[in-house]
Design a protein around this motif. Sequence first.
Motif, PDB file in Angstrom:
ATOM      1  N   VAL A 213       1.286  -1.130  -0.082  1.00 21.13           N
ATOM      2  CA  VAL A 213      -0.436  -0.532   0.290  1.00 21.13           C
ATOM      3  C   VAL A 213       0.782   0.891   0.158  1.00 21.13           C
ATOM      4  CG1 VAL A 213      -0.160  -0.165   2.425  1.00 21.13           C
ATOM      5  CG2 VAL A 213      -1.836   1.299   1.356  1.00 21.13           C
ATOM      6  N   ALA A 214       0.599   2.406  -0.966  1.00 26.07           N
ATOM      7  CA  ALA A 214       1.401   3.786  -0.897  1.00 26.07           C
ATOM      8  C   ALA A 214       0.468   5.315  -1.086  1.00 26.07           C
ATOM      9  CB  ALA A 214       2.507   3.180  -2.659  1.00 26.07           C
ATOM     10  N   LEU A 215       1.398   5.403  -0.268  1.00 27.59           N
ATOM     11  CA  LEU A 215       0.601   7.110  -0.587  1.00 27.59           C
ATOM     12  C   LEU A 215       1.696   8.203  -0.280  1.00 27.59           C
ATOM     13  CD1 LEU A 215      -1.688   8.868   0.600  1.00 27.59           C
ATOM     14  CD2 LEU A 215      -0.709   9.087   2.794  1.00 27.59           C
ATOM     15  N   THR A 216       1.241   8.527  -2.073  1.00 24.47           N
ATOM     16  CA  THR A 216       2.032   9.891  -2.042  1.00 24.47           C
ATOM     17  C   THR A 216       0.946  11.099  -2.854  1.00 24.47           C
ATOM     18  OG1 THR A 216       3.759  10.575  -3.907  1.00 24.47           O
ATOM     19  CG2 THR A 216       2.430   8.589  -4.850  1.00 24.47           C
ATOM     20  N   GLY A 217       1.172  12.582  -2.530  1.00 26.88           N
ATOM     21  CA  GLY A 217       0.299  13.336  -3.637  1.00 26.88           C
ATOM     22  C   GLY A 217      -1.302  12.938  -2.899  1.00 26.88           C
ATOM     23  N   GLY A 218      -1.669  12.576  -1.798  1.00 25.97           N
ATOM     24  CA  GLY A 218      -2.809  12.753  -1.448  1.00 25.97           C
ATOM     25  C   GLY A 218      -3.536  10.997  -2.088  1.00 25.97           C
ATOM     26  N   VAL A 219      -3.066  10.706  -2.846  1.00 20.09           N
ATOM     27  CA  VAL A 219      -3.672   9.509  -3.017  1.00 20.09           C
ATOM     28  C   VAL A 219      -2.994   8.306  -2.714  1.00 20.09           C
ATOM     29  CG1 VAL A 219      -3.476   7.933  -4.957  1.00 20.09           C
ATOM     30  CG2 VAL A 219      -3.449  10.687  -5.781  1.00 20.09           C
ATOM     31  N   THR A 220      -4.196   6.894  -2.352  1.00 15.23           N
ATOM     32  CA  THR A 220      -3.881   5.608  -1.928  1.00 15.23           C
ATOM     33  C   THR A 220      -4.023   4.700  -2.718  1.00 15.23           C
ATOM     34  OG1 THR A 220      -4.108   6.040   0.151  1.00 15.23           O
ATOM     35  CG2 THR A 220      -3.849   4.096  -0.195  1.00 15.23           C
ATOM     36  N   TYR A 221      -2.291   4.171  -3.442  1.00 15.19           N
ATOM     37  CA  TYR A 221      -2.854   2.798  -3.944  1.00 15.19           C
ATOM     38  C   TYR A 221      -2.477   1.199  -3.435  1.00 15.19           C
ATOM     39  CZ  TYR A 221      -1.104   7.011  -6.958  1.00 15.19           C
ATOM     40  OH  TYR A 221      -1.285   8.038  -7.734  1.00 15.19           O
ATOM     41  N   ALA A 222      -3.307   0.692  -4.486  1.00 13.78           N
ATOM     42  CA  ALA A 222      -3.275  -0.809  -3.086  1.00 13.78           C
ATOM     43  C   ALA A 222      -2.020  -1.770  -4.625  1.00 13.78           C
ATOM     44  CB  ALA A 222      -4.433  -1.581  -3.503  1.00 13.78           C
ATOM     45  N   GLY A 223      -1.419  -2.651  -3.876  1.00 20.37           N
ATOM     46  CA  GLY A 223      -0.211  -3.229  -4.926  1.00 20.37           C
ATOM     47  C   GLY A 223       0.283  -4.505  -4.470  1.00 20.37           C
ATOM     48  N   ILE A 224       0.029  -5.952  -5.343  1.00 17.49           N
ATOM     49  CA  ILE A 224       0.366  -6.908  -5.329  1.00 17.49           C
ATOM     50  C   ILE A 224       1.363  -7.214  -6.434  1.00 17.49           C
ATOM     51  CG2 ILE A 224      -1.555  -7.578  -7.428  1.00 17.49           C
ATOM     52  CD1 ILE A 224      -2.477  -9.793  -5.565  1.00 17.49           C
ATOM     53  N   HIS A 225       2.482  -8.435  -5.684  1.00 20.27           N
ATOM     54  CA  HIS A 225       3.327  -8.425  -6.573  1.00 20.27           C
ATOM     55  C   HIS A 225       3.467 -10.667  -6.637  1.00 20.27           C
ATOM     56  CE1 HIS A 225       7.924  -9.061  -7.246  1.00 20.27           C
ATOM     57  NE2 HIS A 225       7.716  -8.889  -8.566  1.00 20.27           N
ATOM     58  N   ASP A 226       3.508 -10.501  -8.071  1.00 19.67           N
ATOM     59  CA  ASP A 226       3.108 -11.899  -8.275  1.00 19.67           C
ATOM     60  C   ASP A 226       4.806 -12.449  -8.278  1.00 19.67           C
ATOM     61  OD1 ASP A 226       2.598 -14.447  -9.082  1.00 19.67           O
ATOM     62  OD2 ASP A 226       1.519 -14.486 -10.311  1.00 19.67           O
ATOM     63  N   PRO A 234       6.089  -8.074 -12.772  1.00 16.73           N
ATOM     64  CA  PRO A 234       5.728  -6.438 -12.155  1.00 16.73           C
ATOM     65  C   PRO A 234       4.492  -6.309 -10.970  1.00 16.73           C
ATOM     66  CG  PRO A 234       4.014  -6.966 -13.996  1.00 16.73           C
ATOM     67  CD  PRO A 234       5.245  -8.303 -13.870  1.00 16.73           C
ATOM     68  N   PHE A 235       4.915  -5.417 -10.609  1.00 13.61           N
ATOM     69  CA  PHE A 235       3.654  -5.104  -9.604  1.00 13.61           C
ATOM     70  C   PHE A 235       2.795  -4.090 -10.166  1.00 13.61           C
ATOM     71  CE2 PHE A 235       7.052  -4.415  -6.528  1.00 13.61           C
ATOM     72  CZ  PHE A 235       6.877  -5.301  -4.757  1.00 13.61           C
ATOM     73  N   VAL A 236       1.717  -4.990  -9.835  1.00  7.56           N
ATOM     74  CA  VAL A 236       0.123  -4.223 -10.351  1.00  7.56           C
ATOM     75  C   VAL A 236      -0.285  -3.316  -9.288  1.00  7.56           C
ATOM     76  CG1 VAL A 236       0.612  -5.815 -12.267  1.00  7.56           C
ATOM     77  CG2 VAL A 236      -0.779  -6.110 -10.208  1.00  7.56           C
ATOM     78  N   TRP A 237      -0.416  -1.803  -9.452  1.00 10.88           N
ATOM     79  CA  TRP A 237      -1.191  -0.523  -8.720  1.00 10.88           C
ATOM     80  C   TRP A 237      -2.676  -0.775  -8.981  1.00 10.88           C
ATOM     81  CZ3 TRP A 237       1.683   0.023  -5.141  1.00 10.88           C
ATOM     82  CH2 TRP A 237       2.921   0.029  -4.746  1.00 10.88           C
ATOM     83  N   THR A 238      -3.481  -0.243  -7.622  1.00  9.76           N
ATOM     84  CA  THR A 238      -5.110   0.107  -8.595  1.00  9.76           C
ATOM     85  C   THR A 238      -5.470   1.419  -7.065  1.00  9.76           C
ATOM     86  OG1 THR A 238      -6.246  -2.725  -8.214  1.00  9.76           O
ATOM     87  CG2 THR A 238      -7.123  -0.627  -7.530  1.00  9.76           C
ATOM     88  N   ASP A 239      -5.698   2.534  -7.796  1.00  5.14           N
ATOM     89  CA  ASP A 239      -5.587   3.464  -7.489  1.00  5.14           C
ATOM     90  C   ASP A 239      -6.962   3.349  -6.335  1.00  5.14           C
ATOM     91  OD1 ASP A 239      -6.009   6.442  -6.502  1.00  5.14           O
ATOM     92  OD2 ASP A 239      -6.499   6.943  -8.749  1.00  5.14           O
ATOM     93  N   LEU A 240      -7.416   3.204  -5.381  1.00  5.36           N
ATOM     94  CA  LEU A 240      -8.123   3.491  -4.080  1.00  5.36           C
ATOM     95  C   LEU A 240      -8.996   4.749  -3.686  1.00  5.36           C
ATOM     96  CD1 LEU A 240      -6.741   0.684  -1.442  1.00  5.36           C
ATOM     97  CD2 LEU A 240      -8.510   0.602  -3.312  1.00  5.36           C
ATOM     98  N   SER A 241      -8.083   5.865  -3.898  1.00  4.12           N
ATOM     99  CA  SER A 241      -8.629   7.030  -3.804  1.00  4.12           C
ATOM    100  C   SER A 241      -9.681   7.097  -4.637  1.00  4.12           C
ATOM    101  CB  SER A 241      -7.651   8.207  -3.964  1.00  4.12           C
ATOM    102  OG  SER A 241      -7.233   8.512  -5.080  1.00  4.12           O
ATOM    103  N   THR A 242     -10.646   6.460  -5.371  1.00  2.00           N
ATOM    104  CA  THR A 242     -11.816   6.720  -6.832  1.00  2.00           C
ATOM    105  C   THR A 242     -12.375   5.963  -5.931  1.00  2.00           C
ATOM    106  OG1 THR A 242     -10.528   5.075  -7.925  1.00  2.00           O
ATOM    107  CG2 THR A 242     -10.084   7.081  -8.979  1.00  2.00           C
ATOM    108  N   HIS A 243     -12.365   5.540  -5.203  1.00  3.28           N
ATOM    109  CA  HIS A 243     -13.490   4.681  -4.167  1.00  3.28           C
ATOM    110  C   HIS A 243     -14.630   5.483  -3.524  1.00  3.28           C
ATOM    111  CE1 HIS A 243     -12.067  -0.085  -4.398  1.00  3.28           C
ATOM    112  NE2 HIS A 243     -11.181   1.132  -5.960  1.00  3.28           N
TER     113      HIS A 243
END
Length: 332
Positions: A213-226, A234-243
């Motif tokens: 989980v990463a926070l930067t510039g007021g936006v929170t991202y959820a990530g998973i790495h296979d 690669p890491f793949v990310w989903t923007d949680l600040s749009t929820h």
Amino acid sequence: MRPEFGPYSLLGPVARHRCKRAGMVASLAVILAAGVISPAAAAARSVTDRVQAELPSAGGKCKPGHHKPDHHKPRAIEAGGRDKCKGPTGPTGPKGPKGPKGDHGATGATGPTGPTGATGATGATGTHGRQGVTGATGATGATGTAGVDGIDGIDGATGATGAAGNDGATGATGAAGNDGATGPTGATGTTGATGPCSDIDASQDADGFELRVALTGGVTYAGIHDLRGTAPRPFVWTDLSTHPNYPAGGLDPDGRDVGFVCGAAVNGHNANAGNPVKFDVMTTTGQVWETTCVAVGVTNPATLNCNDANGLPNPWTKVTLQPLAGAVNGGS
């Protein structure tokens, strides 16, 4: 011998005289036709010539009646055909007047211009003279002495202070103006920029993947790495600040100031068993909010599904009981 004939004339005196007169008449006719002398001058000259032809010379050998035809041989026989009788030369007659000037004859045509002669050959160029030697540079002249500074001028006298002017009359006080109507309330300003909060958290409870989980510039991202296989994934990310209900200022349902996200954490315990992964954030006012996602290992690479059963993004919810100072197993 008479002067009118040559030395071998075969004619006697009478015949010669007649021939002479005939020649004179013919000559006069030619001269008159040419316009050389006037008719009067021609007549005077004819009379003079006739007198000379008829009168014997003053000292001549022949006199009138001297010749006798019976005793004289023809002149052609005497002395080889020469006439021994020579009369004296008569006086020269007056000079006749000058005849009129004849007309100028027409100017003859100009002859053709002769051909231009050939141009002579150009002479050879002379050799350049040798360059002269450069003269030596003259010595620099000595620097002149500096001039003496001039004397400062005397300050002029200060002028007299002018007299103070009279105070002007005070103007009348103006009437008080009416109070203006109160203006409408201005629109609410836009939300200010998020503070410089940045954060990151990680979790790995299985061998197949790890979470971020990463926070930067007021936006929170959820990530998973296979992590399956040997090739890097690669890491793949989903923007949680749009929820829905993402904490970004304003008031919560309880009327409290929400603040802005300034910290984040991930809980991935038993995520490989299909249990939801929890992502939590903390705001600048100390509130804690949470949303969930499910790790999907059947995809390649592994992904996160952060939607509900209807395919809508899982909303953010404020956890029940918020951190409270001095609480023990409690909260606000």
